[in-house]
Design a protein around this motif. Sequence first.
Motif, mmCIF file in Angstrom:
data_model
loop_
_atom_site.group_PDB
_atom_site.id
_atom_site.type_symbol
_atom_site.label_atom_id
_atom_site.label_comp_id
_atom_site.label_asym_id
_atom_site.label_seq_id
_atom_site.Cartn_x
_atom_site.Cartn_y
_atom_site.Cartn_z
ATOM 1 N N TYR A 51 40.781 39.146 50.891
ATOM 2 C CA TYR A 51 40.603 39.619 49.511
ATOM 3 C C TYR A 51 39.580 38.735 48.809
ATOM 4 O O TYR A 51 39.182 37.666 49.309
ATOM 5 C CB TYR A 51 41.931 39.593 48.750
ATOM 6 N N ALA A 52 39.177 39.192 47.614
ATOM 7 C CA ALA A 52 38.326 38.402 46.730
ATOM 8 C C ALA A 52 39.008 38.322 45.366
ATOM 9 O O ALA A 52 39.648 39.282 44.916
ATOM 10 C CB ALA A 52 36.946 39.037 46.596
ATOM 11 N N ALA A 53 38.889 37.181 44.705
ATOM 12 C CA ALA A 53 39.510 36.990 43.392
ATOM 13 C C ALA A 53 38.482 36.445 42.419
ATOM 14 O O ALA A 53 37.567 35.707 42.798
ATOM 15 C CB ALA A 53 40.698 36.031 43.504
ATOM 16 N N THR A 71 41.660 38.723 38.575
ATOM 17 C CA THR A 71 41.546 40.008 39.254
ATOM 18 C C THR A 71 41.420 39.748 40.754
ATOM 19 O O THR A 71 40.640 38.885 41.175
ATOM 20 C CB THR A 71 40.313 40.796 38.777
ATOM 21 N N VAL A 72 42.213 40.454 41.543
ATOM 22 C CA VAL A 72 42.183 40.323 42.998
ATOM 23 C C VAL A 72 41.947 41.711 43.584
ATOM 24 O O VAL A 72 42.572 42.694 43.159
ATOM 25 C CB VAL A 72 43.501 39.738 43.544
ATOM 26 N N ARG A 78 43.554 46.941 44.347
ATOM 27 C CA ARG A 78 43.039 46.056 43.310
ATOM 28 C C ARG A 78 44.143 45.827 42.294
ATOM 29 O O ARG A 78 44.916 46.733 41.987
ATOM 30 C CB ARG A 78 41.815 46.671 42.623
ATOM 31 N N ARG A 79 44.253 44.621 41.762
ATOM 32 C CA ARG A 79 45.214 44.331 40.705
ATOM 33 C C ARG A 79 44.654 43.232 39.819
ATOM 34 O O ARG A 79 43.808 42.443 40.231
ATOM 35 C CB ARG A 79 46.571 43.925 41.282
ATOM 36 N N GLY A 101 48.512 47.191 48.454
ATOM 37 C CA GLY A 101 48.413 45.767 48.161
ATOM 38 C C GLY A 101 49.734 45.053 48.318
ATOM 39 O O GLY A 101 50.700 45.591 48.878
ATOM 40 N N PRO A 102 49.817 43.810 47.822
ATOM 41 C CA PRO A 102 51.036 43.013 47.967
ATOM 42 C C PRO A 102 52.254 43.729 47.397
ATOM 43 O O PRO A 102 52.169 44.463 46.414
ATOM 44 C CB PRO A 102 50.717 41.742 47.175
#
Length: 209
Positions: A51-53, A71-72, A78-79, A101-102
């Motif tokens: 992921y990217a944050a 933001t992740v 995306r969240r 996602g998670p």
Amino acid sequence: MRNHGFGQRDVVSPRRYCWIGLDDASRFDIADLRFGESSLTAQGTSLTSAYAAAWTLDVGPGWITRRITVTVAADTWRRSLELTRDARGAWAAHPERSTGGPAEPPGLAPDASLADAVDCDLGLCPVTNTMPIRRLGLLRGDVAPTRIATAWVEVPSLRVVRSEQVYASQGGVITFRTGSGDFTADLVTDELGVVTHYPGLATRSPLPE
């Protein structure tokens, strides 16, 4: 969302930091920090294989957290989260979540008691250790173990839970441990109190060219 930006008076020139993950070799973090007399604004990114944050941080006088946004995103989800603390000490979370996602939902956990917390702590990010290090005076000399409560933001879920932590300084060595005592680390910082080596988590790396 309000944009606090980098509007406060700086007492040192803006600094850029980079870290590489020690627990995850794919993680690379970069952050731009600006310091006021007892305050901080910062923004940064974290890139991993999963992921990217991206995040922004606003810390008011006395090294007290006012706001953090995170933001992740990954290929299929995306969240985001805006977490604030007002002048009365009340925390509020405004999460957004896409499908997938998670599993954990973003935002305040049902049992998150944060009434006595003045710091946020962004998971896997060395920057948010700076506030307690500076507020407790750990750079100035020996400080007995001091227990604090933080609003810990889990990454990548962006779930917010209460985290009790203990900081101390002796002989120029700053020590961090969890409130339960099951994890302890000696933190290496620069002269501003920014962690440059966090055993098992991250270590500072040269700036990319």
